[in-house]
Design a protein around this motif. Structure first.
Motif, PDB file in Angstrom:
ATOM      1  N   GLU A 171       0.626  -1.121  -0.400  1.00  0.00           N
ATOM      2  CA  GLU A 171      -0.008   0.097  -0.210  1.00  0.00           C
ATOM      3  C   GLU A 171       0.776   1.201  -0.095  1.00  0.00           C
ATOM      4  OE1 GLU A 171      -3.369   2.012   2.527  1.00  0.00           O
ATOM      5  OE2 GLU A 171      -2.783   0.082   3.312  1.00  0.00           O
ATOM      6  N   ALA A 172       1.659   1.446   1.396  1.00  0.00           N
ATOM      7  CA  ALA A 172       2.634   2.550   0.988  1.00  0.00           C
ATOM      8  C   ALA A 172       3.288   3.043  -0.161  1.00  0.00           C
ATOM      9  CB  ALA A 172       3.701   2.254   2.643  1.00  0.00           C
ATOM     10  N   PHE A 173       3.797   1.952  -1.076  1.00  0.00           N
ATOM     11  CA  PHE A 173       4.718   1.701  -1.486  1.00  0.00           C
ATOM     12  C   PHE A 173       4.248   1.793  -2.997  1.00  0.00           C
ATOM     13  CE2 PHE A 173       7.657   1.128   1.573  1.00  0.00           C
ATOM     14  CZ  PHE A 173       8.552   2.609   0.975  1.00  0.00           C
ATOM     15  N   ASN A 174       2.496   1.415  -3.292  1.00  0.00           N
ATOM     16  CA  ASN A 174       2.027   1.119  -4.260  1.00  0.00           C
ATOM     17  C   ASN A 174       2.993   0.402  -5.551  1.00  0.00           C
ATOM     18  OD1 ASN A 174       0.541   4.016  -3.830  1.00  0.00           O
ATOM     19  ND2 ASN A 174       2.450   5.343  -4.756  1.00  0.00           N
ATOM     20  N   VAL A 175       2.322  -1.053  -4.933  1.00  0.00           N
ATOM     21  CA  VAL A 175       3.580  -1.795  -5.646  1.00  0.00           C
ATOM     22  C   VAL A 175       2.023  -1.834  -6.292  1.00  0.00           C
ATOM     23  CG1 VAL A 175       4.051  -4.611  -5.447  1.00  0.00           C
ATOM     24  CG2 VAL A 175       4.569  -2.781  -3.868  1.00  0.00           C
ATOM     25  N   PRO A 176       2.523  -3.026  -7.608  1.00  0.00           N
ATOM     26  CA  PRO A 176       1.268  -3.501  -8.268  1.00  0.00           C
ATOM     27  C   PRO A 176       0.998  -4.836  -8.031  1.00  0.00           C
ATOM     28  CG  PRO A 176       2.923  -2.439  -9.939  1.00  0.00           C
ATOM     29  CD  PRO A 176       3.409  -2.825  -7.908  1.00  0.00           C
ATOM     30  N   SER A 177      -0.375  -5.212  -8.129  1.00  0.00           N
ATOM     31  CA  SER A 177      -0.626  -6.470  -7.524  1.00  0.00           C
ATOM     32  C   SER A 177       0.659  -7.413  -8.854  1.00  0.00           C
ATOM     33  CB  SER A 177      -2.529  -7.203  -7.931  1.00  0.00           C
ATOM     34  OG  SER A 177      -2.396  -6.461  -9.587  1.00  0.00           O
TER      35      SER A 177
END
Length: 211
Positions: A171-177
């Motif tokens: 969530e914090a580092f916007n990691v794609p699914s």
């Protein structure tokens, strides 16, 4: 890529690699040096050569401070030169065309063999339970180990970290699914030696031919 740090004998590197928890916060690594380490890490083997890894290099101090509570306050996060988040690719099968097309162009593979390989890969990813996750973790871990050895060869120290909140990291580092966090690796210069750790004798860890 040009080598910028001294390298050491392979077996010395193996013996001297330890998990370092305390780093010199004044030690910096250039982008070129970090890319050199990650390039070496990326020569690790992988199933079908799909290269199931993505590296997030965290160098900005504000980003490290954001990561600190996610990694349960481990101070090495903010003191190391770089934190590399090793991510596993859950959709590494999508790399197949880019992996095999150059081999076809060079005459190393036929188009038929390429299509057969891609078919095998896609079948596995679609039909074998847990295959995408298992392959992502297994192969990204090979690259992670290679990164730590490369760093030690260049006189640097590392520590693999599994103790962090994966969901909060995503969530914090916007990691794609598409990607799953496998581990964090701190890289830098040790401020104090690693705590000595023992290993079982090899006789305890080897079974010959069958249990």
């Amino acid at each position: 890529m040009e080598t910028s740090l001294q390298t050491n004998d392979f077996f010395t590197v193996i013996r001297e690699r330890h998990a370092v928890k305390h780093y010199d916060p004044a030690h910096k690594l250039s982008e070129k040096e970090i890319l050199e380490l990650l390039e070496i890490a990326g020569t690790a083997p992988s199933a079908w050569n799909l290269q199931h890894w993505k590296f997030m290099a965290i160098t900005d101090q504000a980003a490290k401070e954001k990561l600190l509570p996610i990694a349960y306050g481990q101070k090495q996060i903010v003191d190391s030169s770089v934190v590399v988040a090793v991510l596993g690719d859950l959709q590494a099968n999508l790399n197949a065309e880019d992996v095999y097309a150059p081999a076809v162009k060079q005459g190393l593979l036929t188009e038929e063999i390429k299509q057969n390989l891609i078919g095998q890969i896609n079948y596995t990813y679609a039909n074998v339970p847990n295959a995408p996750r298992d392959e992502a973790i297994r192969n990204a871990s090979l690259a992670a180990m290679q990164l730590m050895l490369a760093a030690r060869a260049k006189g640097l120290d590392t520590c693999p970290i599994g103790g962090f909140d994966s969901a909060k990291f995503v969530e914090a580092f916007n990691v794609p699914s598409r990607y799953i966090p496998v581990m964090l690796i701190t890289v830098g210069k040790a401020a104090s030696p690693a705590r000595p750790s023992s290993r079982f004798p090899v006789e305890r860890t080897v079974v010959w031919n069958s249990f």
